[in-house]
Scaffold this active site. Structure first.
Site, mmCIF file in Angstrom:
data_model
loop_
_atom_site.group_PDB
_atom_site.id
_atom_site.type_symbol
_atom_site.label_atom_id
_atom_site.label_comp_id
_atom_site.label_asym_id
_atom_site.label_seq_id
_atom_site.Cartn_x
_atom_site.Cartn_y
_atom_site.Cartn_z
ATOM 1 N N LYS A 1 0.842 -1.214 0.000
ATOM 2 C CA LYS A 1 0.000 0.000 0.000
ATOM 3 C C LYS A 1 0.870 1.254 0.000
ATOM 4 O O LYS A 1 0.680 2.165 -0.796
ATOM 5 C CB LYS A 1 -0.930 0.025 1.235
ATOM 6 C CG LYS A 1 -1.843 -1.167 1.368
ATOM 7 C CD LYS A 1 -2.750 -1.085 2.590
ATOM 8 C CE LYS A 1 -2.018 -1.080 3.929
ATOM 9 N NZ LYS A 1 -1.329 -2.356 4.270
ATOM 10 N N ARG B 1 -9.826 0.648 8.654
ATOM 11 C CA ARG B 1 -9.346 -0.691 8.963
ATOM 12 C C ARG B 1 -10.370 -1.502 9.738
ATOM 13 O O ARG B 1 -10.105 -2.644 10.091
ATOM 14 C CB ARG B 1 -8.118 -0.532 9.861
ATOM 15 C CG ARG B 1 -6.813 -0.880 9.209
ATOM 16 C CD ARG B 1 -5.767 -0.598 10.272
ATOM 17 N NE ARG B 1 -4.567 -1.319 10.054
ATOM 18 C CZ ARG B 1 -3.518 -0.832 9.394
ATOM 19 N NH1 ARG B 1 -3.561 0.347 8.840
ATOM 20 N NH2 ARG B 1 -2.438 -1.546 9.292
ATOM 21 N N ARG C 1 11.746 -5.422 5.274
ATOM 22 C CA ARG C 1 11.520 -4.014 4.902
ATOM 23 C C ARG C 1 12.496 -3.075 5.606
ATOM 24 O O ARG C 1 12.811 -3.227 6.775
ATOM 25 C CB ARG C 1 10.088 -3.603 5.264
ATOM 26 C CG ARG C 1 9.887 -2.096 5.126
ATOM 27 C CD ARG C 1 8.450 -1.694 5.175
ATOM 28 N NE ARG C 1 7.771 -2.179 6.360
ATOM 29 C CZ ARG C 1 6.464 -2.136 6.518
ATOM 30 N NH1 ARG C 1 5.695 -1.659 5.560
ATOM 31 N NH2 ARG C 1 5.915 -2.582 7.615
ATOM 32 N N ARG D 1 11.278 -1.086 11.064
ATOM 33 C CA ARG D 1 10.173 -0.727 11.964
ATOM 34 C C ARG D 1 10.083 -1.684 13.142
ATOM 35 O O ARG D 1 10.298 -2.879 12.998
ATOM 36 C CB ARG D 1 8.853 -0.746 11.181
ATOM 37 C CG ARG D 1 8.450 0.624 10.683
ATOM 38 C CD ARG D 1 7.305 0.593 9.708
ATOM 39 N NE ARG D 1 6.118 -0.120 10.154
ATOM 40 C CZ ARG D 1 4.986 -0.192 9.437
ATOM 41 N NH1 ARG D 1 4.916 0.420 8.256
ATOM 42 N NH2 ARG D 1 3.946 -0.854 9.887
ATOM 43 N N ARG E 1 -0.322 -9.010 13.412
ATOM 44 C CA ARG E 1 -0.913 -8.024 12.482
ATOM 45 C C ARG E 1 -1.718 -8.727 11.394
ATOM 46 O O ARG E 1 -2.775 -8.234 10.995
ATOM 47 C CB ARG E 1 0.207 -7.163 11.861
ATOM 48 C CG ARG E 1 0.790 -6.159 12.858
ATOM 49 C CD ARG E 1 2.135 -5.626 12.433
ATOM 50 N NE ARG E 1 2.106 -4.905 11.179
ATOM 51 C CZ ARG E 1 3.191 -4.657 10.438
ATOM 52 N NH1 ARG E 1 4.378 -5.090 10.840
ATOM 53 N NH2 ARG E 1 3.081 -3.982 9.321
HETATM 54 P P1 AP5 Z 1 4.855 -1.616 1.951
HETATM 55 O O1 AP5 Z 1 4.527 -0.806 0.758
HETATM 56 O O2 AP5 Z 1 5.580 -0.981 3.069
HETATM 57 O O3 AP5 Z 1 3.523 -2.360 2.476
HETATM 58 P P2 AP5 Z 1 2.235 -1.780 3.213
HETATM 59 O O4 AP5 Z 1 1.055 -2.408 2.576
HETATM 60 O O5 AP5 Z 1 2.279 -0.289 3.280
HETATM 61 O O6 AP5 Z 1 2.450 -2.452 4.636
HETATM 62 P P3 AP5 Z 1 2.431 -1.818 6.103
HETATM 63 O O7 AP5 Z 1 3.214 -2.759 6.976
HETATM 64 O O8 AP5 Z 1 2.840 -0.388 6.096
HETATM 65 O O9 AP5 Z 1 0.965 -1.940 6.433
HETATM 66 P P4 AP5 Z 1 0.332 -1.910 7.795
HETATM 67 O O10 AP5 Z 1 -1.047 -1.736 7.354
HETATM 68 O O11 AP5 Z 1 0.596 -3.072 8.667
HETATM 69 O O12 AP5 Z 1 1.086 -0.717 8.560
HETATM 70 P P5 AP5 Z 1 0.606 0.746 8.932
HETATM 71 O O13 AP5 Z 1 1.787 1.607 8.978
HETATM 72 O O14 AP5 Z 1 -0.534 1.129 8.087
HETATM 73 O O15 AP5 Z 1 5.691 -2.898 1.451
HETATM 74 C C1 AP5 Z 1 6.227 -3.831 2.386
HETATM 75 C C2 AP5 Z 1 7.607 -4.312 1.917
HETATM 76 O O16 AP5 Z 1 7.449 -5.081 0.721
HETATM 77 C C3 AP5 Z 1 8.606 -3.179 1.562
HETATM 78 O O17 AP5 Z 1 9.888 -3.553 1.984
HETATM 79 C C4 AP5 Z 1 8.544 -3.094 0.035
HETATM 80 O O18 AP5 Z 1 9.775 -2.650 -0.521
HETATM 81 C C5 AP5 Z 1 8.232 -4.536 -0.353
HETATM 82 N N1 AP5 Z 1 7.414 -4.638 -1.551
HETATM 83 C C6 AP5 Z 1 6.366 -3.852 -1.915
HETATM 84 N N2 AP5 Z 1 5.824 -4.261 -3.089
HETATM 85 C C7 AP5 Z 1 6.546 -5.362 -3.458
HETATM 86 C C8 AP5 Z 1 6.490 -6.252 -4.585
HETATM 87 N N3 AP5 Z 1 5.577 -6.089 -5.547
HETATM 88 N N4 AP5 Z 1 7.371 -7.267 -4.627
HETATM 89 C C9 AP5 Z 1 8.314 -7.440 -3.648
HETATM 90 N N5 AP5 Z 1 8.422 -6.631 -2.574
HETATM 91 C C10 AP5 Z 1 7.553 -5.602 -2.481
HETATM 92 O O19 AP5 Z 1 0.043 0.511 10.397
HETATM 93 C C11 AP5 Z 1 0.891 0.195 11.466
HETATM 94 C C12 AP5 Z 1 0.099 0.081 12.757
HETATM 95 O O20 AP5 Z 1 -0.522 1.340 13.054
HETATM 96 C C13 AP5 Z 1 -1.058 -0.911 12.764
HETATM 97 O O21 AP5 Z 1 -0.608 -2.226 13.071
HETATM 98 C C14 AP5 Z 1 -1.946 -0.318 13.846
HETATM 99 O O22 AP5 Z 1 -1.484 -0.624 15.120
HETATM 100 C C15 AP5 Z 1 -1.804 1.168 13.629
HETATM 101 N N6 AP5 Z 1 -2.811 1.695 12.699
HETATM 102 C C16 AP5 Z 1 -2.575 2.281 11.479
HETATM 103 N N7 AP5 Z 1 -3.720 2.633 10.889
HETATM 104 C C17 AP5 Z 1 -4.724 2.270 11.753
HETATM 105 C C18 AP5 Z 1 -6.130 2.358 11.696
HETATM 106 N N8 AP5 Z 1 -6.763 2.880 10.626
HETATM 107 N N9 AP5 Z 1 -6.837 1.878 12.750
HETATM 108 C C19 AP5 Z 1 -6.221 1.366 13.826
HETATM 109 N N10 AP5 Z 1 -4.890 1.233 13.937
HETATM 110 C C20 AP5 Z 1 -4.142 1.690 12.910
HETATM 111 MG MG MG Z 2 2.484 1.160 4.868
#
Ligand code: AP5
Ligand code: MG
Ligand code: ZN
Length: 214
Positions: free
Chosen positions: A13, A88, A127, A160, A171
């Site tokens: 994402k 979410r 990552r 992270r 997660r």
């Molecule tokens: P990346 O693009 O970083 O993936 P992502 O989908 O953004 O994954 P996140 O871990 O950021 O999602 P998340 O939803 O768990 O975290 P968030 O910060 O939102 O890609 C991942 C890796 O893969 C990278 O190294 C990239 O280079 C690689 N990659 C990408 N595409 C690829 C491909 N095609 N092939 C190979 N490799 C590839 O949330 C974190 C925490 O915050 C949550 O756990 C929660 O506690 C809290 N939080 C955030 N939002 C909310 C909400 N709305 N409600 C409640 N809690 C929340």
């Molecule tokens: Mg992300």
């Protein structure tokens, strides 16, 4: 254009959103990034969110919803935005619909990026993120030219806190239980577009652009 990126942790994402904001010149609104920024500033919001993030759990709806509602009122959102990691839960999705209706606005597209769990664990544990500009790398799939140094700005790359294998497993479970129901929620509204998130980052980007239109 108002877009939601839906998908499990590690689906790509953030990677895709960062590419799209350049193409469409709209902001990326990542609730995860907002919490990490608040933590960096030692703001109470960041400390509170960290309690949940470190366990792989969701930050309570009442905290997240207010934060996004305020963000959407800012001027740069007038030309559109990409929501990354919000909503979410069904409660967050309903709150978003209500808030947007009040503003005379709505979501145009929900892009659901689908990747299996085995691949997600590999992506998350490898990552690396730039401390300075937020650019994303992967130790194996997208390594920087110089180890632990950002290609774009020379900043330091870090891992992270929630990207350890055990937190990643929680997660993924939380995603299945609380976020996956949103696929159905947006399918029923007729605005869901699902795409396979496997393949090269550029191929996936092209697929997303072909769905959204250029
Ligand atoms: P990346 O693009 O970083 O993936 P992502 O989908 O953004 O994954 P996140 O871990 O950021 O999602 P998340 O939803 O768990 O975290 P968030 O910060 O939102 O890609 C991942 C890796 O893969 C990278 O190294 C990239 O280079 C690689 N990659 C990408 N595409 C690829 C491909 N095609 N092939 C190979 N490799 C590839 O949330 C974190 C925490 O915050 C949550 O756990 C929660 O506690 C809290 N939080 C955030 N939002 C909310 C909400 N709305 N409600 C409640 N809690 C929340
Ligand atoms: Mg992300
Ligand atoms: Zn950088």
């Amino acid at each position: 254009m108002n877009i939601i990126f839906l998908g499990p942790p590690g689906a790509g994402k953030g990677t895709q959103a960062k590419m799209l904001i350049e193409k469409y010149a709209v902001p990326q609104i990542s609730t995860g990034d907002m919490f990490r920024a608040a933590l960096k500033d030692k703001a109470p919001l960041g400390m509170k969110a960290k309690e949940y993030m470190d366990k792989g759990q969701l930050v309570p709806d009442e905290i997240v919803i207010g934060l996004v509602e305020e963000r959407l009122k800012q001027d740069d959102c007038k030309k559109g935005y990409i929501l990354d990691g919000f909503p979410r839960t069904v409660a967050q999705a309903e709150a978003l619909d209500k808030a947007l209706a009040k503003m005379g606005s709505k979501i145009d597209h929900v892009v659901s990026i689908e990747v299996d769990n085995k691949e997600l664990v590999k992506r998350l544990t490898g990552r690396r993120t730039c401390r300075k500009c937020g650019a994303m790398y992967h130790a194996i799939f997208k390594p920087p030219v110089n180890k632990d140094v950002c290609d774009k700005c020379g900043g330091e790359l870090y891992q992270r806190d929630d990207d350890t294998e055990s937190t990643v497993m929680s997660r993924l479970e939380v995603y299945d239980a609380q976020t996956k129901p949103l696929i159905d929620y947006y399918q029923k509204k007729g605005i869901l577009k699902s795409i396979p998130g496997i393949g090269s980052i550029d191929d996936i980007f092209n697929k997303i652009v072909s769905i959204l239109g250029s």
